[in-house]
Design a protein around this motif. Sequence first.
Motif, short mmCIF file in Angstrom:
data_model
loop_
_atom_site.label_atom_id
_atom_site.label_comp_id
_atom_site.label_asym_id
_atom_site.label_seq_id
_atom_site.Cartn_x
_atom_site.Cartn_y
_atom_site.Cartn_z
N ARG A 112 -48.08 12.60 25.61
CA ARG A 112 -49.42 12.51 25.00
C ARG A 112 -50.50 12.46 26.09
O ARG A 112 -51.52 11.76 25.95
CB ARG A 112 -49.53 11.29 24.10
N THR A 137 -53.25 13.99 27.30
CA THR A 137 -54.26 14.99 26.93
C THR A 137 -54.97 15.56 28.15
O THR A 137 -55.24 16.77 28.22
CB THR A 137 -55.30 14.37 25.98
N ALA A 182 -55.09 18.77 21.37
CA ALA A 182 -54.88 17.79 20.29
C ALA A 182 -53.91 18.35 19.24
O ALA A 182 -53.05 17.62 18.73
CB ALA A 182 -56.22 17.43 19.65
#
Length: 296
Positions: free
Chosen positions: A187, A189, A225
């Motif tokens: 995760r 980003t 995302a």
Amino acid sequence: MNPESSHRNAIEQYIPILFPYAYNILGAVEDAKDAVQEVLTKQLSDPNALVKDEKSYLIKSVINLAINMKTRQKKTTWKEEFWLPEPIATDDAADRNLHLNEVLSYSLLVLMERLNARERAVFILRESFDYSHAEIAEILSVTEDYSRKLLSRAKASIFKPAPKRTQVQAAHERQVLERFMSAIQQRDTQLLESIMAADIRFYADGGGKVPLVTNLCIGAPEVAALQILVYHKFLRFARIVFTVVNHQPAFLSFVKERLTSCVIFDLHPEHGTVLQINAVLDPDKLKTLKQTHYNA
């Protein structure tokens, strides 16, 4: 061997030669095979037919049949905004009985969906198979001037074919996508966005059969995302396999050993930034890839 069997064997030797022409125009493996088979069956039905140059005659027949099929395909395709071509394996697990070096890159096939069938055929014959305009005019039954006009219109819509990938480039692509997947899994980003072009585009094609989160997403923050959401909601326990389709790096996702998606990446040839992602989820377009056994 009797003359009929000899003629059949001679005709069937053309299958790998004819397949890339049909596939590059149609963007669908089974449709391409059907076009080749239909032309060869017609030729076999009259073994006494006199053809001065059988190879050229068969190529011409396959191209014109594929053009007609592509025109019908565009009229009857499912009513979604995006239709992605069917990917075909071009890695070590690919079918080497076909002339896969002549199969176009996936990104180019996507771009060619902007063209009508005849523009597409002219572009392929001129840019990929190096046909002269005189030869193209003879195949399509048009004038040389009209062939040039069709090519000019096609070039105004798409780019020239990308150069063939080198082994060094292929290794770099794999490293980029390993970082890409790691960023999704963690995760991360910030790392994921750093691997993407700022104006990256994501397309998905479920064929109207598979529910999609979205079929279009633009921009690094939005695409990053989306990738993290899709992975952790649907693919967290999937087996992800790196492969090559249409000479471009791709991920295959297996859920309970069922192939559910093929995600093809368009990377910048120098620094490896991800420029575009094409996700094929339509089960009908994954059939050919299912026939190949991939190991984790």
